[in-house]
Design a protein around this motif. Structure first.
Motif, PDB file in Angstrom:
ATOM      1  N   UNK A 119      -1.389   0.843 -19.119  1.00 34.79           N
ATOM      2  CA  UNK A 119      -0.225   0.093 -18.654  1.00 34.79           C
ATOM      3  C   UNK A 119      -0.388  -0.125 -17.153  1.00 34.79           C
ATOM      4  N   UNK A 120      -0.137  -1.329 -16.685  1.00 34.44           N
ATOM      5  CA  UNK A 120      -0.311  -1.650 -15.270  1.00 34.44           C
ATOM      6  C   UNK A 120       1.032  -1.574 -14.555  1.00 34.44           C
ATOM      7  N   UNK A 121       1.090  -0.734 -13.531  1.00 32.47           N
ATOM      8  CA  UNK A 121       2.272  -0.681 -12.669  1.00 32.47           C
ATOM      9  C   UNK A 121       2.005  -1.632 -11.506  1.00 32.47           C
ATOM     10  N   UNK A 122       2.741  -2.729 -11.461  1.00 36.07           N
ATOM     11  CA  UNK A 122       2.518  -3.750 -10.439  1.00 36.07           C
ATOM     12  C   UNK A 122       3.278  -3.376  -9.172  1.00 36.07           C
ATOM     13  N   UNK A 123       2.530  -3.038  -8.116  1.00 38.43           N
ATOM     14  CA  UNK A 123       3.134  -2.704  -6.821  1.00 38.43           C
ATOM     15  C   UNK A 123       2.646  -3.656  -5.735  1.00 38.43           C
TER      16      UNK A 123
ATOM     17  N   UNK B  13       0.835  -1.208   0.000  1.00 37.66           N
ATOM     18  CA  UNK B  13       0.000   0.000   0.000  1.00 37.66           C
ATOM     19  C   UNK B  13       0.867   1.254   0.000  1.00 37.66           C
ATOM     20  N   UNK B  14       1.923   1.258   0.823  1.00 37.90           N
ATOM     21  CA  UNK B  14       2.823   2.413   0.854  1.00 37.90           C
ATOM     22  C   UNK B  14       3.534   2.592  -0.486  1.00 37.90           C
ATOM     23  N   UNK B  15       3.999   1.474  -1.059  1.00 37.06           N
ATOM     24  CA  UNK B  15       4.694   1.551  -2.351  1.00 37.06           C
ATOM     25  C   UNK B  15       3.765   2.075  -3.431  1.00 37.06           C
ATOM     26  N   UNK B  16       2.573   1.492  -3.501  1.00 38.24           N
ATOM     27  CA  UNK B  16       1.624   1.893  -4.536  1.00 38.24           C
ATOM     28  C   UNK B  16       1.193   3.336  -4.397  1.00 38.24           C
ATOM     29  N   UNK B  17       0.952   3.769  -3.161  1.00 39.40           N
ATOM     30  CA  UNK B  17       0.553   5.156  -2.925  1.00 39.40           C
ATOM     31  C   UNK B  17       1.649   6.108  -3.370  1.00 39.40           C
ATOM     32  N   UNK B  18       2.887   5.763  -3.058  1.00 46.38           N
ATOM     33  CA  UNK B  18       4.020   6.603  -3.433  1.00 46.38           C
ATOM     34  C   UNK B  18       4.158   6.699  -4.951  1.00 46.38           C
ATOM     35  N   UNK B  19       4.024   5.555  -5.626  1.00 50.75           N
ATOM     36  CA  UNK B  19       4.112   5.544  -7.095  1.00 50.75           C
ATOM     37  C   UNK B  19       2.994   6.392  -7.699  1.00 50.75           C
ATOM     38  N   UNK B  20       1.778   6.168  -7.231  1.00 43.42           N
ATOM     39  CA  UNK B  20       0.618   6.891  -7.749  1.00 43.42           C
ATOM     40  C   UNK B  20       0.768   8.405  -7.568  1.00 43.42           C
ATOM     41  N   UNK B  21       1.178   8.825  -6.367  1.00 42.67           N
ATOM     42  CA  UNK B  21       1.323  10.256  -6.111  1.00 42.67           C
ATOM     43  C   UNK B  21       2.404  10.874  -6.990  1.00 42.67           C
ATOM     44  N   UNK B  22       3.509  10.166  -7.172  1.00 40.99           N
ATOM     45  CA  UNK B  22       4.588  10.722  -7.991  1.00 40.99           C
ATOM     46  C   UNK B  22       4.237  10.766  -9.477  1.00 40.99           C
ATOM     47  N   UNK B  23       3.479   9.769  -9.942  1.00 40.95           N
ATOM     48  CA  UNK B  23       3.073   9.778 -11.349  1.00 40.95           C
ATOM     49  C   UNK B  23       2.045  10.862 -11.645  1.00 40.95           C
TER      50      UNK B  23
END
Length: 682
Positions: free
Chosen positions: A576-580, A448-458
Motif C-alpha cells: 500500500x502506498x502512503x502518498x506524502x 520530506x518532513x511529513x514522509x519521514x514522520x509517517x515512516x518513523x511512526x509506522x
C-alpha cells in the motif's frame, strides 16, 4: 541515596515500567531546539516498558509539569503562553526536585546550552540523589565552557586552536592586537571566529575581520546577554569540519566509550556569492533549517587512518573528561599546508594533516534528523534503539534500578537491530507499506518532513514492513523543460527506496546526493570497512549486556527505479502506498491515476478529487453551485503567464483592481501548495 533506594525498592516490588522524567526548555537561545529534541525523544521512547512524564523549564528557571500533548506546542512562545492554564507550576527548583524524587525513576535532561549542559540541572538532581542520563555536574561545567575545555585539551596533549578571551565590557583592544600579531594575523583584516564561551555549539558564532571588528562583535554578544565570556579564535582556513557521536557501552560505572561513524559537514555555495559569505561557518541557521548550503557525509571523505584517529581521539577525550552515556564532539581536519597550530608531539598530527577538537556537546541535539540518529542508524540503531540504549546505560550505574526494569524496546522498530529471534518470521507475515515523499515543488522539503514522520511512526507496528521512498527528478532528464512539462513526462521521474540512515536529512537534495554517493562502488566499500570497525567496537562492549543479541545491518544501499518500475514493484509485493508528496504529481491526480491503473492501493483522495482540489480555479468552479447553501468562494481573476508578460504592468494592475473593485489584491499560484507564493500587493 536513601530516597533513590526507597524508590528503586518500591519499583522492584511492583514490577512496573521505568518512569522517565523528560526535562526540556531552559534559559538559552537553544530552547526551541530543546523542545524539538523533547518531541523526538518522547516519540521514540514512550511505550509499555517506559512511562514518560514531561517537564519544562522557562527562561527564568521556573519549572512546570506539562502534558505530553503540550510538548507538541510549536514554539517556546506557545509554551509560555499556555503555561498558566495548562501546566502545574512549582514554587521553587527545590520543590521541583522533590516532586521528581517521588514521581520518576530516572531523569532524561534534553536542555541544550545553559542550565542543561553547564551542570545546572545535573547539580540539582545530584543534590536530591535522583538518577539521570548523561554527564555529572562538575564534568559538565568543565567541558561546556569552551575556554576551560580548550585549556583541558591542551593539558591532555591534544592540538588546540589559539584563542583570546574577551570578558565583560572592558576595553581589551591593545591585548587583542598583540594576540593578532603573535598569531601572524593582520590586525586590520585578519580573519577570526568570534563565539560565546558558554552558549552551545552554534549560538552567536560569527566570523570577524581584524581587531576592531572582532572586539565589536564580541562586545555585542556580551551586551545582548548571550554570554559575558567570548572567545576570539583563528579561522581554520581550508579545514573540513566534522562531528562525532560518542556512545558509552561500558558495564556499570566502567567507561568504555565508542565513537560512531563521524560526519563531515560540507558548506556549499552556488552561483555568484559574496566573498565573506564563502568565509561563512556552520552556524545556527545552517545547522537547524533546510538549506542547500550544507551537505553531510557519513563517513567523512577523509583517509581511513584519519577517520580512525578521529574516533580514537574522541573516545579518549570522552573518557579523560569523565563524560557519561553519550556526547557529541566537534572538530576540524586541517590540510598539511595549515601551519598556524603547534602540533608536534600532540594528538591530532597525521601524515595527511591535523585533527583538532573544538567543541564538546554534553547533550547532543535529538531532533528527528540530528547527528545522533544519522550516525547511530549507520550501524543499525533505530531512533528508539539508540535512545533506549542510552537510558539503559544510565540505569547500569544503579544496579537495582537496571535489574528491576525490562528495557525491551530493542524490537522490530529497527529492522537492522536484532533483539528477538521472531523478527524475521514477523517480517514474512507483515503487510508492505511504501511511504513516498519528495517531488520537485516548492513544498518538497515539507514533504520530506511529513514522509519521514509517517515512516518513523509506522515503524512501531509489528504487522507492517515500511519502506521509505524518495520521488526525485531523474538525473538523466534535461533541466531545460518547465516544471509542468517535467511533471507530465513520467520518464523524468525516479523513485529511490531508501535504507534507514539515508532518510535522515534536512532537504530532498541532500537525500538524493546521499543516494548517489552511497551507490558509488568505492564509497560503498569505504563505508562498509569503517562501519564494520565501529560495529566490532560496539559489540565488544555491548555483548556483556543481557539485552544485546547482535547486529544485522542487511542491505544498506538505496535502489533506484523509474516511476513505472517502482509502481510495478509495489504491485508485485502487494504494498500500500502512503502518498506524502505535497503538490505536483502527488496531489494533482497524476500519481493516483498511475497507481489505480496498476491496482495499487494508496492513501488519500482519488484521481478526480485530487485533480479538482489541487487547482484553485477548478475548486472554485466546482463549488459555484453551492452558493444557495451558503458556501461562497472568493471573487478572483485568472491570468496566464504569457498574458502577464505581454501586457504592461500598470495595465494589468488597473484591469484586476477594476474588475475586483479593490485597492489591494492577493496573488497566488493556481496549482501549487496552500501557501506557496502567496503575496499581498498594493
Amino acid at each position: 541515596m536513601a530516597v533513590a533506594d526507597d524508590r528503586i525498592a518500591e519499583q522492584k516490588e511492583k514490577g512496573r515500567a521505568l518512569r522517565v522524567g523528560l526535562i526540556c526548555g531552559g534559559p538559552s537561545a537553544e530552547r526551541g531546539i530543546s523542545l524539538n529534541s523533547a518531541r523526538s525523544v518522547l516519540d521514540h521512547i514512550q511505550g509499555d516498558d517506559l512511562h514518560v512524564s514531561c517537564y519544562y523549564i522557562d527562561s527564568n528557571l521556573n519549572a512546570f509539569a506539562i502534558s505530553s500533548a503540550q510538548v507538541y506546542s510549536n514554539t517556546p512562545a506557545d509554551f509560555d503562553f499556555k503555561l498558566e492554564s495548562l501546566a502545574q507550576s512549582f514554587q521553587s527548583l527545590s520543590d521541583f526536585a522533590a516532586h521528581l524524587a517521588a514521581s520518576v525513576d530516572i531523569v532524561f535532561p534534553v536542555i541544550h546550552g545553559q542550565f542543561g549542559e553547564d551542570g545546572g540541572i545535573q547539580d540539582l538532581l545530584e543534590k536530591t540523589s535522583i538518577p539521570f542520563v548523561g554527564t555529572g555536574s562538575r564534568e559538565c561545567c568543565k567541558a561546556f565552557d569552551k575556554y576551560h575545555a580548550s585549556l583541558e585539551l591542551n593539558k591532555l596533549g591534544f592540538v588546540t586552536v589559539p584563542s583570546f578571551l574577551v570578558q565583560g565590557s572592558n576595553e581589551q583592544e591593545s591585548e587583542l592586537a598583540k594576540w593578532f600579531t603573535l598569531n601572524q594575523l593582520d590586525p586590520q583584516r585578519g580573519k577570526v571566529v568570534v563565539k560565546p564561551a558558554r552558549a552551545g555549539s552554534s549560538i552567536g558564532v560569527t566570523v570577524a575581520y581584524g581587531v576592531a571588528d572582532s572586539l565589536k562583535k564580541a562586545t555585542d554578544l556580551i551586551l545582548e546577554g548571550i554570554d559575558d565570556k567570548v572567545l576570539v579564535e583563528i579561522f581554520l582556513e581550508g579545514g573540513c569540519e566534522f562531528t562525532a557521536i560518542v556512545l558509552d557501552v561500558g558495564p556499570g560505572s566502567n567507561s568504555n566509550p565508542v565513537t560512531l561513524l563521524p560526519t563531515e559537514v560540507e558548506l556549499r555555495f552556488h552561483g555568484t556569492v559574496d566573498v565573506r559569505e564563502k568565509d561563512a561557518i556552520f552556524n545556527y541557521r545552517r545547522k537547524y533549517l533546510p538549506t542547500q548550503q550544507v551537505a553531510y557525509h557519513t563517513p567523512p571523505r577523509f583517509p581511513v587512518g584519519v577517520v580512525e584517529q578521529i574516533r580514537q581521539g574522541a573516545s579518549h577525550l570522552f573518557k579523560q573528561l569523565g563524560l557519561r552515556d553519550f556526547a557529541r564532539i566537534d572538530g576540524w581536519f586541517l590540510p598539511p599546508t595549515f601551519h598556524a597550530l603547534t602540533s608536534e608531539d600532540r594528538f591530532g598530527k597525521t601524515d595527511y594533516g591535523t585533527i583538532v577538537f573544538t567543541d564538546i556537546n554534553l547533550i547532543s541535539g535529538m531532533e528527528q534528523t540530528s547527528f545522533l540518529f544519522q550516525q547511530a542508524s549507520k550501524v543499525g540503531f533505530s531512533h528508539s534503539n539508540i535512545l533506549q540504549s542510552i537510558i539503559h546505560h544510565a540505569c547500569l550505574r544503579f544496579p537495582d534500578l537496571a535489574s528491576s526494569v525490562n528495557l525491551s524496546g530493542h524490537s522490530r522498530r529497527s529492522p537492522n537491530f536484532l533483539q528477538l529471534t521472531e523478527t524475521s518470521k514477523r517480517a514474512e507475515r507483515a503487510s508492505k507499506a511504501f511511504v513516498v515523499f519528495g517531488g520537485n515543488t516548492s513544498e518538497r522539503q515539507v514533504s520530506l518532513m511529513s514522509g519521514t514522520n509517517v515512516w518513523l511512526n509506522l515503524q512501531a507496528y509489528d504487522d507492517l514492513e515500511v519502506v521509505p521512498c524518495l520521488l526525485a527528478p531523474s538525473c538523466e532528464h534535461s533541466s531545460s523543460a518547465t516544471s509542468h512539462e517535467k511533471d507530465s513526462d513520467l520518464s523524468s521521474w525516479a523513485v529511490w527506496t531508501l535504507p534507514y540512515s539515508l532518510v535522515l536529512r534536512h532537504t530532498t537534495e541532500e537525500v538524493l546526493d546521499a543516494c548517489v554517493e552511497a551507490i558509488e562502488p568505492k564509497q560503498a566499500a569505504f563505508t562498509s570497512l569503517l562501519r564494520n570497525q565501529v560495529m566490532n567496537d560496539l559489540t565488544e562492549g555491548l555483548e556483556k549486556q543481557s539485552w544485546f543479541s547482535g547486529f544485522d545491518i542487511g542491505d544498506e544501499l538505496p535502489e533506484k527505479y523509474s516511476l513505472k518500475e517502482w509502481i510495478a514493484l509495489a504491485r508485485r509485493v502487494k504494498a500500500t502506498v502512503f502518498v506524502a508528496v505535497h503538490g505536483g504529481i502527488g496531489e494533482d491526480g497524476t500519481l493516483q491515476s498511475l497507481l489505480e491503473a496498476e491496482g495499487v492501493p494508496y492513501t488519500g483522495p482519488g484521481v478526480a478529487a485530487s485533480k479538482i482540489c489541487m487547482d484553485k480555479v477548478a475548486t472554485s468552479l466546482a463549488l459555484n453551485h453551492l452558493e444557495d447553501f451558503g458556501v461562497f468562494t472568493i471573487k478572483k481573476e485568472v491570468w496566464k503567464k504569457r498574458d502577464l508578460l505581454q501586457k504592461p504592468t500598470v495595465d494589468v494592475w488597473l484591469d484586476i483592481t477594476s474588475k475586483l473593485q479593490c485597492e489591494t489584491i492577493c496573488v497566488k499560484p493556481a496549482r501549487d501548495g496552500c501557501s506557496t507564493g502567496v503575496a499581498r500587493l498594493w
